[in-house]
Design a protein around this motif. Structure first.
Motif, PDB file in Angstrom:
ATOM      1  N   LEU A 267       5.998  16.944   4.897  1.00 30.60           N
ATOM      2  CA  LEU A 267       5.574  16.203   6.093  1.00 30.60           C
ATOM      3  C   LEU A 267       5.154  17.131   7.234  1.00 30.60           C
ATOM      4  CD1 LEU A 267       8.443  13.586   6.007  1.00 30.60           C
ATOM      5  CD2 LEU A 267       6.030  13.140   5.528  1.00 30.60           C
ATOM      6  N   ASN A 268       5.606  18.388   7.188  1.00 28.67           N
ATOM      7  CA  ASN A 268       5.302  19.338   8.266  1.00 28.67           C
ATOM      8  C   ASN A 268       3.942  20.007   8.111  1.00 28.67           C
ATOM      9  OD1 ASN A 268       7.870  18.838   9.277  1.00 28.67           O
ATOM     10  ND2 ASN A 268       8.773  20.482   8.090  1.00 28.67           N
TER      11      ASN A 268
ATOM     12  N   GLY B  89       0.777  -1.232   0.000  1.00 26.73           N
ATOM     13  CA  GLY B  89       0.000   0.000   0.000  1.00 26.73           C
ATOM     14  C   GLY B  89       0.806   1.278   0.000  1.00 26.73           C
ATOM     15  N   TYR B  90       2.123   1.199  -0.190  1.00 23.92           N
ATOM     16  CA  TYR B  90       2.924   2.417  -0.295  1.00 23.92           C
ATOM     17  C   TYR B  90       2.653   3.106  -1.623  1.00 23.92           C
ATOM     18  CZ  TYR B  90       5.815   1.635   3.826  1.00 23.92           C
ATOM     19  OH  TYR B  90       6.256   1.494   5.118  1.00 23.92           O
TER      20      TYR B  90
ATOM     21  N   ILE C   1      -0.603  10.911   6.633  1.00 25.52           N
ATOM     22  CA  ILE C   1       0.559  10.097   6.279  1.00 25.52           C
ATOM     23  C   ILE C   1       0.997   9.351   7.537  1.00 25.52           C
ATOM     24  CG2 ILE C   1       2.953  10.117   5.489  1.00 25.52           C
ATOM     25  CD1 ILE C   1       2.200  12.579   3.787  1.00 25.52           C
ATOM     26  N   LYS C   2       0.888   8.024   7.481  1.00 24.30           N
ATOM     27  CA  LYS C   2       1.231   7.177   8.628  1.00 24.30           C
ATOM     28  C   LYS C   2       2.716   6.881   8.678  1.00 24.30           C
ATOM     29  CE  LYS C   2      -2.997   5.944  10.081  1.00 24.30           C
ATOM     30  NZ  LYS C   2      -3.502   5.780  11.386  1.00 24.30           N
ATOM     31  N   LYS C   3       3.317   6.602   7.507  1.00 25.54           N
ATOM     32  CA  LYS C   3       4.744   6.269   7.413  1.00 25.54           C
ATOM     33  C   LYS C   3       5.296   6.870   6.140  1.00 25.54           C
ATOM     34  CE  LYS C   3       4.418   1.583   9.348  1.00 25.54           C
ATOM     35  NZ  LYS C   3       4.680   0.166   9.025  1.00 25.54           N
TER      36      LYS C   3
ATOM     37  N   ILE D 200       5.134   6.777   0.676  1.00 22.03           N
ATOM     38  CA  ILE D 200       4.268   7.112   1.805  1.00 22.03           C
ATOM     39  C   ILE D 200       3.169   6.061   1.964  1.00 22.03           C
ATOM     40  CG2 ILE D 200       4.692   9.593   1.641  1.00 22.03           C
ATOM     41  CD1 ILE D 200       1.889   9.825   0.305  1.00 22.03           C
ATOM     42  N   LYS D 201       2.732   5.916   3.215  1.00 20.58           N
ATOM     43  CA  LYS D 201       1.543   5.117   3.527  1.00 20.58           C
ATOM     44  C   LYS D 201       0.532   6.091   4.093  1.00 20.58           C
ATOM     45  CE  LYS D 201       1.074   1.090   4.802  1.00 20.58           C
ATOM     46  NZ  LYS D 201       0.761  -0.283   4.516  1.00 20.58           N
ATOM     47  N   ILE D 202      -0.678   6.071   3.569  1.00 22.42           N
ATOM     48  CA  ILE D 202      -1.703   6.998   4.054  1.00 22.42           C
ATOM     49  C   ILE D 202      -2.877   6.241   4.665  1.00 22.42           C
ATOM     50  CG2 ILE D 202      -1.091   8.900   2.534  1.00 22.42           C
ATOM     51  CD1 ILE D 202      -3.320   8.134   0.692  1.00 22.42           C
ATOM     52  N   ASN D 203      -3.500   6.916   5.635  1.00 22.48           N
ATOM     53  CA  ASN D 203      -4.683   6.426   6.333  1.00 22.48           C
ATOM     54  C   ASN D 203      -4.622   4.920   6.566  1.00 22.48           C
ATOM     55  OD1 ASN D 203      -5.369   9.099   6.114  1.00 22.48           O
ATOM     56  ND2 ASN D 203      -7.084   8.795   4.773  1.00 22.48           N
TER      57      ASN D 203
END
Length: 158
Positions: A27-28, A12-13, A45-47, A57-60
């Motif tokens: 990211l900020n 899921g990235y 953004i989780k990771k 990025i991994k989202i939600n």
């Protein structure tokens, strides 16, 4: 803020290209949104991982490639009030749709997009044909009037 290119791997990235001057700064900014069918949706953004010129990025709650495909080619944005205030300057969003003229008042067209690269950014003008103008202030870009949406450039580079 950036654009999601396509899914990466099976977990899921997503590949993200940051439009911020300092690439990691996206990211900020919170909240972040994705526009789909004229509506904005909040994303978190989780990771993230840095890989060459992009971020993964991994989202939600996206946990696999199948769910991540729906985000392909979507732009990520934030609210304007989240951006730092700048004096005597402008954001790229302010440059888009500016009209380009030479110093001798020859109209070249309207800026449709901007390409960002390592050396210098490039303004894209579409009239009858595509015109690419390097954004090199003083040397090529002579004068910018953001409120009037006008930019004057040097003739010798056209």
């Amino acid at each position: 803020m950036g654009k999601i290119k396509k899914p990466y791997g099976i977990l899921g990235y997503l590949k993200l290209i940051s439009y911020t001057e300092i690439k990691k700064n996206f990211l900020n900014y919170k909240p972040l949104f994705i526009k789909k069918k004229k509506k904005y949706f909040y994303i978190k953004i989780k990771k993230y991982k840095k890989k060459k010129n992009i971020f993964l990025i991994k989202i939600n709650n996206i946990k696999n490639r199948t769910k991540s495909i729906k985000f392909k080619n979507k732009k990520i944005s934030t609210n304007m009030y989240n951006l730092p205030k700048i004096k005597n300057n402008y954001y790229w969003k302010d440059i888009i749709k500016c009209h380009i003229f030479t110093k001798k008042n020859k109209y070249l067209g309207k800026i449709n997009n901007i390409i960002t690269n390592k050396k210098h950014d490039i303004l894209i003008i579409k009239k009858k044909k595509k015109i690419l103008i390097p954004f090199i202030y003083k040397k090529i870009i002579k004068y910018i009037e953001i409120k009037k949406k006008i930019i004057f450039i040097s003739e010798k580079y056209i």
